[in-house]
Design an enzyme around this catalytic site. Sequence first.
Site, PDB file in Angstrom:
ATOM      1  N   SER A 142      -4.282  13.177  -5.073  1.00  0.00           N
ATOM      2  CA  SER A 142      -4.681  12.644  -3.880  1.00  0.00           C
ATOM      3  C   SER A 142      -4.725  13.804  -2.931  1.00  0.00           C
ATOM      4  O   SER A 142      -4.446  15.037  -3.270  1.00  0.00           O
ATOM      5  CB  SER A 142      -3.775  11.965  -3.015  1.00  0.00           C
ATOM      6  N   TYR A 155       4.199   8.144  -0.988  1.00  0.00           N
ATOM      7  CA  TYR A 155       2.900   8.339  -1.629  1.00  0.00           C
ATOM      8  C   TYR A 155       2.778   9.625  -1.889  1.00  0.00           C
ATOM      9  O   TYR A 155       2.370  10.306  -2.765  1.00  0.00           O
ATOM     10  CB  TYR A 155       1.876   7.924  -0.619  1.00  0.00           C
TER      11      TYR A 155
END
Length: 280
Positions: A142, A155
């Site tokens: 990401s 995350y």
Amino acid sequence: MKNFNGKVAAITGAASGMGRTLALELARRGCHLALSDVNEAGLAETALLAGKLGVKVTTAKVNVADRDEVFAWADQAARDHGKVNLVFNNAGVALGAFLETVKPEDFQWIMGINFWGVVWGTQAFLPHLKRAGEGHIVNTSSLFGLLASPTQGTYNSSKFAVRGFTEALRQELDLEKCGVSATCVHPGGIRTNIARAAKMDQSMDQATGGQAEAARSRFDKMLNVTTAESAALQILRAVERNQRRVLVGPDAKLMDFFVRLLGSWYQPGSVWLSRKLMKG
């Protein structure tokens, strides 16, 4: 891998978003598909759409956090298709929480899917890719695998881990010269359901003054930058070029530049932006 025609690709998280668009774009290029997700209805819809493009499509309900399920699926996919050339470890989830108070079970949940799902998918499919004589592993990290953000620590942890795992994996594959390579994908804001479906810890409601859902909406709008279709094209182009890393979207490229330029000095800006998003 210069082309995908006649190849077989396994894709996790194929029921929607980037997983679905990758499946459809690969099918348009003549690539057969082994698809998995926990969402059986969405998975069936993806399979129906891809099947109309003239390729063989198989599906399996798989929880990528479960090692045994992933290994069983990999073996079944190889039996069904005769080979596997590519694996896209794409399945992912999000969690808004403060690291001081995040529930252990929630931290384990996000790491199980985002990180261990990548590990299990890699280990389960790599022997099949080697046997095929030509293969590529595509692991989804990401933008948050390049920089950190308040309330996204879990995350960040999962996506930084994917980045480190994939970069080391690529180097090991280079050492082996086994015909298999690997690419780490860093999407910026992609128009998918991940932000809307994110879990929100109760600490988020307290931090936003009871406006956690409004904060989620603002965060989702910020992420609404690149279409899933465009992301799929950028990822497949990176595979064709055997790139080690692909930054998907203008925001990923811009933020990567600023992190490289500023080093840890990007962090105060991230704090300021997070305050704006949480308070409106």
